[in-house]
Design a protein around this motif. Structure first.
Motif, PDB file in Angstrom:
ATOM      1  N   GLU A 211       3.883 -20.558  -6.875  1.00 36.69           N
ATOM      2  CA  GLU A 211       4.193 -20.187  -5.460  1.00 36.69           C
ATOM      3  C   GLU A 211       5.553 -19.589  -5.346  1.00 36.69           C
ATOM      4  N   MET A 212       6.630 -20.147  -5.883  1.00 35.87           N
ATOM      5  CA  MET A 212       8.014 -19.348  -5.824  1.00 35.87           C
ATOM      6  C   MET A 212       7.937 -17.997  -6.313  1.00 35.87           C
ATOM      7  N   ALA A 213       7.045 -17.622  -7.484  1.00 32.03           N
ATOM      8  CA  ALA A 213       7.147 -16.483  -8.051  1.00 32.03           C
ATOM      9  C   ALA A 213       6.443 -15.399  -7.203  1.00 32.03           C
ATOM     10  N   PHE A 214       5.143 -15.924  -6.715  1.00 34.62           N
ATOM     11  CA  PHE A 214       4.426 -15.155  -6.064  1.00 34.62           C
ATOM     12  C   PHE A 214       5.025 -14.893  -4.551  1.00 34.62           C
ATOM     13  N   THR A 215       5.745 -15.493  -4.048  1.00 38.26           N
ATOM     14  CA  THR A 215       6.508 -15.331  -2.832  1.00 38.26           C
ATOM     15  C   THR A 215       7.585 -14.315  -2.790  1.00 38.26           C
ATOM     16  N   LYS A 216       8.009 -14.421  -4.303  1.00 36.33           N
ATOM     17  CA  LYS A 216       9.192 -13.298  -4.486  1.00 36.33           C
ATOM     18  C   LYS A 216       8.492 -12.054  -4.682  1.00 36.33           C
ATOM     19  N   VAL A 217       7.363 -11.942  -5.363  1.00 35.32           N
ATOM     20  CA  VAL A 217       6.613 -10.792  -5.711  1.00 35.32           C
ATOM     21  C   VAL A 217       6.251  -9.937  -4.387  1.00 35.32           C
ATOM     22  N   ALA A 218       5.675 -11.002  -3.247  1.00 32.75           N
ATOM     23  CA  ALA A 218       5.372 -10.480  -2.236  1.00 32.75           C
ATOM     24  C   ALA A 218       6.508  -9.810  -1.266  1.00 32.75           C
ATOM     25  N   GLU A 219       7.545 -10.313  -1.370  1.00 28.84           N
ATOM     26  CA  GLU A 219       8.935  -9.839  -0.767  1.00 28.84           C
ATOM     27  C   GLU A 219       9.279  -8.533  -1.436  1.00 28.84           C
ATOM     28  N   LEU A 220       9.254  -8.470  -2.700  1.00 31.09           N
ATOM     29  CA  LEU A 220       9.334  -7.338  -3.414  1.00 31.09           C
ATOM     30  C   LEU A 220       8.623  -6.257  -3.287  1.00 31.09           C
ATOM     31  N   THR A 221       7.368  -6.476  -3.105  1.00 26.11           N
ATOM     32  CA  THR A 221       6.194  -5.378  -2.771  1.00 26.11           C
ATOM     33  C   THR A 221       6.764  -4.619  -1.390  1.00 26.11           C
ATOM     34  N   ARG A 222       7.102  -5.731  -0.628  1.00 27.85           N
ATOM     35  CA  ARG A 222       7.574  -5.056   0.938  1.00 27.85           C
ATOM     36  C   ARG A 222       8.713  -4.126   0.884  1.00 27.85           C
ATOM     37  N   ARG A 223       9.620  -4.618   0.070  1.00 27.79           N
ATOM     38  CA  ARG A 223      10.980  -4.078  -0.150  1.00 27.79           C
ATOM     39  C   ARG A 223      10.655  -2.640  -1.100  1.00 27.79           C
ATOM     40  N   LEU A 224       9.754  -2.617  -2.008  1.00 25.93           N
ATOM     41  CA  LEU A 224       9.689  -1.303  -2.999  1.00 25.93           C
ATOM     42  C   LEU A 224       8.625  -0.559  -1.983  1.00 25.93           C
ATOM     43  N   ARG A 225       7.833  -1.024  -1.163  1.00 20.08           N
ATOM     44  CA  ARG A 225       7.176   0.011  -0.548  1.00 20.08           C
ATOM     45  C   ARG A 225       7.879   0.733   0.594  1.00 20.08           C
ATOM     46  N   ALA A 226       9.003  -0.092   1.067  1.00 21.35           N
ATOM     47  CA  ALA A 226       9.838   0.639   2.156  1.00 21.35           C
ATOM     48  C   ALA A 226      10.747   1.563   1.304  1.00 21.35           C
ATOM     49  N   GLU A 227      10.839   1.567  -0.052  1.00 22.16           N
ATOM     50  CA  GLU A 227      11.769   2.403  -0.608  1.00 22.16           C
ATOM     51  C   GLU A 227      11.087   3.504  -1.156  1.00 22.16           C
ATOM     52  N   GLY A 228       9.742   3.535  -0.874  1.00 20.53           N
ATOM     53  CA  GLY A 228       8.863   4.825  -0.956  1.00 20.53           C
ATOM     54  C   GLY A 228       7.732   4.693  -2.286  1.00 20.53           C
ATOM     55  N   HIS A 229       7.708   3.342  -2.875  1.00 22.24           N
ATOM     56  CA  HIS A 229       6.751   3.405  -4.030  1.00 22.24           C
ATOM     57  C   HIS A 229       5.484   2.896  -3.439  1.00 22.24           C
ATOM     58  N   ASP A 230       4.393   3.261  -4.497  1.00 18.54           N
ATOM     59  CA  ASP A 230       3.066   3.145  -3.892  1.00 18.54           C
ATOM     60  C   ASP A 230       2.848   1.772  -4.746  1.00 18.54           C
ATOM     61  N   ILE A 231       2.968   0.735  -4.349  1.00 23.75           N
ATOM     62  CA  ILE A 231       2.639  -0.433  -4.859  1.00 23.75           C
ATOM     63  C   ILE A 231       1.087  -0.926  -4.378  1.00 23.75           C
ATOM     64  N   THR A 232      -0.013  -0.701  -5.270  1.00 19.31           N
ATOM     65  CA  THR A 232      -1.376  -0.989  -4.979  1.00 19.31           C
ATOM     66  C   THR A 232      -1.820  -2.057  -5.793  1.00 19.31           C
ATOM     67  N   ARG A 233      -1.179  -2.716  -7.033  1.00 23.34           N
ATOM     68  CA  ARG A 233      -1.688  -3.653  -7.643  1.00 23.34           C
ATOM     69  C   ARG A 233      -0.735  -4.487  -7.952  1.00 23.34           C
ATOM     70  N   GLY A 269      -2.917  -6.098   0.646  1.00 17.07           N
ATOM     71  CA  GLY A 269      -3.917  -4.835   0.616  1.00 17.07           C
ATOM     72  C   GLY A 269      -3.651  -4.325  -0.984  1.00 17.07           C
ATOM     73  N   CYS A 270      -3.164  -5.367  -1.798  1.00 19.48           N
ATOM     74  CA  CYS A 270      -3.394  -4.900  -3.307  1.00 19.48           C
ATOM     75  C   CYS A 270      -4.464  -5.488  -4.080  1.00 19.48           C
ATOM     76  N   GLU A 271      -4.678  -4.777  -4.923  1.00 18.48           N
ATOM     77  CA  GLU A 271      -5.698  -5.234  -6.032  1.00 18.48           C
ATOM     78  C   GLU A 271      -5.045  -6.329  -6.826  1.00 18.48           C
ATOM     79  N   ILE A 272      -5.687  -7.547  -7.014  1.00 15.40           N
ATOM     80  CA  ILE A 272      -5.052  -8.743  -7.740  1.00 15.40           C
ATOM     81  C   ILE A 272      -5.380  -8.572  -8.942  1.00 15.40           C
ATOM     82  N   GLU A 273      -4.627  -8.518 -10.006  1.00 16.92           N
ATOM     83  CA  GLU A 273      -5.038  -8.897 -11.417  1.00 16.92           C
ATOM     84  C   GLU A 273      -4.199 -10.057 -11.881  1.00 16.92           C
ATOM     85  N   ILE A 274      -5.250 -10.929 -12.757  1.00 18.03           N
ATOM     86  CA  ILE A 274      -4.619 -12.172 -13.272  1.00 18.03           C
ATOM     87  C   ILE A 274      -4.758 -12.194 -14.771  1.00 18.03           C
TER      88      ILE A 274
END
Ligand SMILES: *Cc1c(COP(=O)(O)O)cnc(C)c1O
Length: 421
Positions: A211-233, A269-274
């Motif tokens: 939960e701690m790790a995935f929450t950090k990944v969610a925050e990072l997704t938003r930040r990287l998108r705001a910085e112009g990266h195309d995070i789809t997975r 809206g990302c494709e999830i891989e595990i």
């Protein structure tokens, strides 16, 4: 739940008596249940549905091509960490666009192999690796899809040798430096950023570190998108633990893990891989062995069995516990006796269990180490010139040897004596 159960007093693998396989194949051998592998794989698919997803089996846990073919036929992707594993996935007929390449030390030759054969993405673990991949892709005139593995600095609360998400571990880039590293990735030619990767360890028995790790990944997704990266997975790694003892242990179920994924990253809206390994393969395999001698010790008796640490290294390497059961079901109420269960190798570390309560056993009796499907056969060696342990796959009422035991001649002939000797 698995498909290794007693029926009429004898242990069965699905509908096949384990003793019948032993009579044909000889001991020791690994035995896998197709129904268990299938069931565990589908649990993950169901747990992630309806999110777009790809369940990539971590080949390193159990890499026999027959097993990969079984899972590949069900639609599984594969997580590989070496050229050899990549070639195993291809040999099983898995298309490149379902293969992800993980690992901290990918060589240029491995990158080239995967770019030639087709790859869904590289999970890049460092800046030098990212620069090397860029050069290789440019030299081949292709574009390499990448995620970057971030190290979220969370404590996976598992065995130290298999915790990977703390900042002192060798894996990934520190999440605090992600912006910088993604910016460089975007500038480098021959790379296309497609997402983020994280894997915090193996045999996790609680959801909280995820939960701690995935929450950090969610925050990072938003930040990287705001910085112009195309995070789809988002590749969320593997690591869900399994029960090794029956009764008191209850690691979270794939369903709960899936719900957590939906709650933490499901709205992006990302494709999830595990990348589950152990949870798919661990309880889908047993190691069958025969008692060679029962030796009386000063303090207790030793069961000297024909499997050894070279066949199943987990007890000596990770202090792992494996349930050990007789292939003939003990009579109800039979009094147990404490045994040290040991192999024939000349090391005290060749001990599977100490003072283990077991029904009385005699030379010639068959036993099975349960939960041995993951990190069992794949870690086997020929230490003491013991033949590499064979593997058997059971499906319903039939079985096949999916890796034969090498003969002693084969083993000896692998060595070459130079002519000047
Ligand atoms: C080992 C590993 C896995 C699989 O871990 P399990 O605990 O077997 O599920 C998945 N991804 C990566 C990157 C790994 O190193």
């Amino acid at each position: 739940m698995d498909h290794f159960l007693y029926r009429n007093g004898a242990l069965y693998a699905e509908d096949v008596p384990v003793a019948d396989i032993a009579a044909t194949v000889g001991t020791p051998f690994y035995c896998y249940s197709a129904a268990t592998l299938t069931r565990h794989f589908k649990l993950f698919q169901d747990a992630l549905s309806p999110l777009p997803n790809l369940v990539c089996f971590a080949i390193k846990s159990l890499s026999n091509v027959a097993v990969l073919k079984l899972l590949g036929n069900l639609g599984a992707g594969m997580d590989v960490v070496s050229a050899g594993e990549y070639l195993r996935a291809k040999a099983a007929g898995v298309p490149g666009d379902r293969i992800v390449f993980s690992g901290v030390g990918k060589t240029r030759a491995e990158m080239r192999l995967a770019l030639e054969g087709g790859i869904r993405q590289f999970n890049v673990e460092s800046e030098p690796e990212m620069r090397a991949l860029s050069e290789v892709a440019v030299s081949m005139g292709v574009v390499a899809p990448i995620t970057i593995r971030v190290n979220p600095d969370v404590d996976a609360k598992t065995h130290a040798k298999i915790a990977t998400g703390k900042k002192e571990n060798k894996f990934g880039i520190p999440i605090s430096r992600a912006s910088e590293v993604y910016a460089e990735a975007a500038r480098l030619p021959g790379l296309k950023v497609v997402g983020i990767d994280v894997h915090i360890g193996s045999q996790l028995t609680e959801l909280e570190p995820f939960e701690m790790a995935f929450t950090k990944v969610a925050e990072l997704t938003r930040r990287l998108r705001a910085e112009g990266h195309d995070i789809t997975r988002l590749d969320l790694g593997g690591g869900l633990g399994i029960p090794y003892t029956r009764g008191n242990e209850a690691p979270p179920l794939p369903q709960q893990y899936g719900a957590l994924i939906k709650r933490t990253v499901g709205d992006l809206g990302c494709e999830i891989e595990i990348e589950p390994g152990r949870l798919i393969s661990g309880n889908a395999g047993i190691l069958v062995s025969q008692v060679i001698y029962v030796k009386s010790g000063e303090e207790r008796d030793f069961l000297i069995v024909d499997a050894a640490m070279n066949d199943l290294v987990r007890p000596s390497m990770y202090d792992a516990y494996h349930d050990i059961v007789p292939v003939i079901e003990p009579a109800p109420g039979l009094e147990t006796q404490a045994y040290d269960v040991v192999g024939p190798i000349c090391e005290t570390g060749d001990t599977f269990a100490k003072a283990r309560p077991m029904p009385p056993l005699a030379a010639g009796d068959l036993i099975a180490f349960r939960s041995a499907g993951a990190y069992g056969a794949v870690m086997a060696s020929e230490y003491n010139s013991r033949p590499l342990v064979p593997e058997v796959l059971v499906m319903g009422d039939h079985f096949a040897v999916i890796r034969a035991r090498p003969s002693y001649i084969e083993i000896v002939n692998r060595d070459t004596v130079p002519e000047w000797l």
